[in-house]
Every structure is written in C-alpha cells, then in structure tokens.
Scaffold this active site. Structure first.
Site, PDB file in Angstrom:
ATOM      1  CB  THR A   1     -16.579  -9.808   2.715  1.00  0.00           C
ATOM      2  OG1 THR A   1     -16.664 -10.154   3.098  1.00  0.00           O
ATOM      3  CG2 THR A   1     -15.012  -9.600   1.917  1.00  0.00           C
ATOM      4  CB  VAL A   2     -14.448  -4.560  -0.012  1.00  0.00           C
ATOM      5  CG1 VAL A   2     -15.246  -3.715   0.580  1.00  0.00           C
ATOM      6  CG2 VAL A   2     -13.240  -4.414   1.164  1.00  0.00           C
TER       7      VAL A   2
END
Length: 537
Positions: A356-357
């Site tokens: 995830t970012v």
C-alpha cells in the site's frame, strides 16, 4: 497548532520535520512527492497534487500499488471533511460454491479468484471532478512521463521488487502470470537499484484514463482488454462488473481523543479499529511515553478492537452492528474495563448490549487531503493485463469462505479492507492528514502516531520515527529492533510474547502534515523506513 517538541525523537534518525507555507506533499517516494509539488506550482490545488502523486506512485513504486488497486480519501475543503470510498466489489458471478468447485478450500493470494473491481481510476476521476482545479489529463502528465521515459529505481523499491521477483519465479508458473514477468521483469530479473525502468503500456493506460476521465477503464477500450484477458485465462470479471462500479462519497466517522477529533472512513475499511482503540485508551492517563504500562495498555486496546473488527466489520450494508455501537462511550468503557495487568487473549464483545502507498497533501488555500491506494500484498494478484501496465489487486483474499461469517465471500460485495486514511481536527479547524500504510499494521500505526502527537507532544517527523510495535495474533507482539529492550522485557513479564524484528518493513510507512490555523504554516514528516520524502513550497 499542536504543541510539540521541534527536536528529533532520541531513538530516531537525525531527520527533522519539514516546514512550508504554500504547499506540501508527503509520500514514500521522492519523485512522486516532487510531481505533486510540480502540479501545485502550476496552479493546481492539494487534490490535484494528490492525484498526480498517486498516479506517479503506480509507476515509481509498483511494488506497493497500481492502477488495478483500490483507494480511499479524506478531503478537507471549505471547512468540511469529505470521505471517499473507491473500493471495488467482488465479481457478480463469484461465490463460495464456485471457488470450492474450482478446487479451493481457501481463497488463494494470487490469480483471478481474489481479484475485485479496481477503484483507483474512479477515485482519481471523481476527486478531480468534484474538487480539482486542473484537467485530469494534465494532472496525470508527470506519471505518464515517468512511465514512458523511465526513472532510476530507488533503494527500498529495488529491494522489495527483487524479493517479489524471487518469490513469483517459483510460485507463479501458470501462463496467466506471464504478463507480470513481461512487464516487471523484462530482463528475466527485477530491475536493480539505480537502473532505469519504464513501461510504455502503463503510460498509454494513464493517457487513456486522463483523456476519458477514467471512463475507458470501466466502459471503454481498457475495460475490453481486461474482460478479454479474463475470458482467455479463466477470470471472473465481466463487462458488467466494471460498468457497474461507482465511487461512493461517505460520511467520515470519528472519536474525540483528548480534545482532538480523529477521523476515519467507515467500514468496509478497518479505520474503525483505530478509533475503537483510541476510544478505549482515552479513559486512561499516560504520564510518560516510554513506560511498560503505556505500551501494555496500547497493545491490549488494539487487540480488543481487532477482535471486534474480525467479527463485525465488512461491507457496511452487510454489518450486523453499527459503527455507532462499536464507537459508543459505553462500549468503550466496557472494553476498557477488561484491560488489567496481564496480557489477555482477545475476544469480541457484544456492542448491541451497550505491499500500500499513502500520501498527504496540502495547499496555501487551506485544502488538505489524506489519500491511500493499494494493490495489497505488494504487486497484488500477480495478474497483469498484457501491454497495459494494469496490475490487478487481490483484495478478495480477505473474504471468508465461511458462509455464516459476516465477511463471507459473495458476488457484488465489498470485503473487509485494510487501507485507511486518517485526518485530525480540533473544533472546526483542520489539524491535518496522517496515515500509516501496511496491511493490518495500519490501525495500530494510526493509534501510535496519534498518541505520539497528542499525548506525548512529538513533532510529525519524531512521531513517525519513534520505534513501533505490532500485535500479530493472540499474545504475539513484534517490536522493532531499536525498541527499548528494557520495555520489551517488561512487556514480556506481563505475559506478552515478544519477538524482535530484524527488518523494519512490517511496521508500516507513514506520512503527516499538520497546519497552524493562525499562520497557515505547514509542518510535515515522512517515513524513515523507506525512501520517504516531503516536498514543500
């Protein structure tokens, strides 16, 4: 503004918080942060900058997110906080029985079975339409250039790209995964640190999304390519699944923690875990950060909140208890009373009786956004649509195969989702966006960052740099290798099973931007556990 110490946290790197006035973007990759700042300087607002940064991250950090993932956002503009849920549903024709007939007793991590409808392109288009100042096509231009012309691979990115390649080489041998290797390992290996990597197909896909405001992804040429590959390789996604996708604007949920309102997206996201834990913890006093009692109570509160989420949280329309019930003061007190001097095995309560970012962006006009997107488990499902750069997520892996479970797999249903953006306000003023990405670490990171800020007065960079802990299961707790050993020993004496982690990668990656309501000065922190960067103006 929050009252905090401007000096660095003693256990941290020597990094300091970053200050700015006219704009700021904080994320895990310098090139993406600079792309967002570039858009701000060209006249875009914080929302435009966030979209530009998010699009760049699909190119410059593909190990954590992609065009085929999901997204959530909290947007502060004109004195109001808005919530965006851009998570996709399971294909309409998938079911527990269909998966069992295919020979699976559990939902696999890779392949078509865990693929749900991607929400990222829809998120960009909707944010741009509702709040942006610049056309989506222009906002995506920096990402298009990086995809087309290439960029040098950064250190943390190269490390995890190589990990993924080595794993996929032995595990993903079916022909359906060949486009992943064609796209992300064109030289029969992962790109090395400093090596230029590009993806012409990714650039063309971004260009198409920009020109059509994402319509091509759900009803046009890109949708046709996705559906065609699904038909050829045994996928479940159909033209109807993509065409039916809609981004949902939702009312954010919150708890008041020592005078500050902490906001999250409501379920199907797991942000409610962070809020429930804070709702439990607000009944205690924490005179000092570095004490066994402080960490013990934090851990116990998180365990109780996770136990409730595992039992109750899913697509909101399928939940048997409400967010209001889980976050009520009465239920918070009931759960708080379970916390004693010894580590407990967590069990769900009954509220009805009481890879995830992440990025944060702000501008000089007062707009702020907390934004997160992910493919899940690094590159996601391993399914890449040929010649497009579209790596599809595997969010469906979180569904349960138990038909009686609240999060049971069903066609047209959204699963329990790990990615969560956070936001904090005080009174009617924004404090700012914050987030810590990383699977089930995320709500735990949110609690630690909020308490580091509110209870212990740490500045944004120090709040992120402070050593983290993570509850794994039962009484198992993982701590970073720089976590104070005397405190780890004290927790062990309370019955926690402590494991010291050698690598920092499992403890999440966070970003923070706080805003002074009187001066408008922005102060940001970024993740020291990765190639994090704050671009300020």
């Amino acid at each position: 503004m929050l009252s905090f110490n401007h000096q660095s946290y003693p256990y941290a790197n020597t990094r300091h918080s970053t200050y700015g006035k006219r704009g700021m973007v904080a994320t895990s990759q310098p090139l993406a942060a600079q792309a967002g700042l570039e858009i701000l300087k060209k006249g875009g607002n914080a929302i435009d900058a966030a979209i530009a940064t998010a699009a760049c991250l699909t190119v410059v950090e593909p190990t954590s997110n992609g065009i085929g993932g999901d997204a959530f956002a909290l947007v502060w503009t004109k004195g109001e906080l808005h919530g965006l849920n851009a998570s996709g549903k399971a294909p309409n024709n998938i079911s527990i029985d269909a998966i069992k007939e295919a020979g699976y007793e559990e939902i696999p991590t890779h392949g078509w079975i865990p693929v749900t409808v991607p929400g990222v392109p829809g998120a960009w288009a909707e944010l741009s339409k509702k709040f942006g100042k610049q056309p989506l096509e222009e906002v995506l231009e920096p990402a298009i250039k990086y995809a087309e012309e290439g960029y040098p691979v950064s250190p943390t990115l190269g490390k995890y790209w190589n990990y993924a390649y080595k794993s996929y080489k032995t595990k993903l041998t079916d022909k359906v995964f060949k486009p992943w290797f064609d796209t992300f390992a064109p030289n029969n290996r992962a790109p090395k640190v400093g090596e230029i990597w590009s993806s012409k197909g990714h650039a063309e896909t971004l260009r198409s999304i920009g020109k059509t405001n994402s319509k091509s992804f759900y009803q046009g040429e890109l949708a046709e390519k996705i559906v065609q590959y699904a038909k050829e390789t045994g996928g479940y996604l159909t033209k109807e699944d993509l065409a039916e996708f809609q981004v949902e604007w939702v009312k954010p949920i919150n708890v008041n923690y020592r005078g500050y309102d902490v906001w999250e997206i409501p379920p199907n996201g797991q942000g409610i875990i962070a809020l429930q834990a804070l709702n439990i913890l607000k009944g205690f006093e924490f005179p000092e950060k570095e004490s066994v009692d402080t960490y013990h109570k934090q851990i116990e509160a998180i365990k109780l909140a996770f136990a409730d989420a595992e039992k109750y949280v899913t697509d909101e329309g399928h939940m048997k208890v409400s967010s209001e019930q889980l976050l009520s003061d009465a239920y918070g007190e009931k759960r708080r009373n379970l916390i004693g001097e010894e580590a407990l095995l967590p069990e769900a309560g009954d509220p009805s009786l009481s890879g995830t970012v992440y990025l944060a962006a702000a501008d000089g006009e007062g707009n702020m956004i907390s934004y997160i997107q992910s493919n899940y488990m690094g590159f996601g499902s391993g399914v890449v649509i040929p010649d497009t750069g579209i790596a599809l997520q595997n969010r469906g892996h979180n569904f349960s195969m138990d038909p009686e479970h609240v999060n049971a797999l069903a066609g047209g249903k959204r699963t329990y989702h790990t990615i969560i953006p956070g936001f904090m306000t005080k009174g009617d003023q924004p404090v700012g966006p914050f987030g810590v990405m990383g699977g089930f670490m995320q709500p735990q990171g949110h609690v630690q960052v909020v308490m580091n800020t509110v209870d212990f007065g740490l500045n944004p960079q120090s709040a992120l740099d402070a050593p983290r802990w993570q509850w794994m299961k039962e009484k198992m707790i993982e701590v970073e290798n720089r976590f104070p050993h005397h405190l780890a020993q004290g927790l062990a004496e309370k019955g926690h099973h402590i494991k010291i982690a050698l690598e920092p990668n499992s403890f999440g990656r966070g970003q923070i931007i706080w805003r002074d309501p009187e001066t408008g000065v922005l102060v940001g922190g970024t993740e020291s556990r990765t190639d994090g960067s704050v671009a300020a103006w």
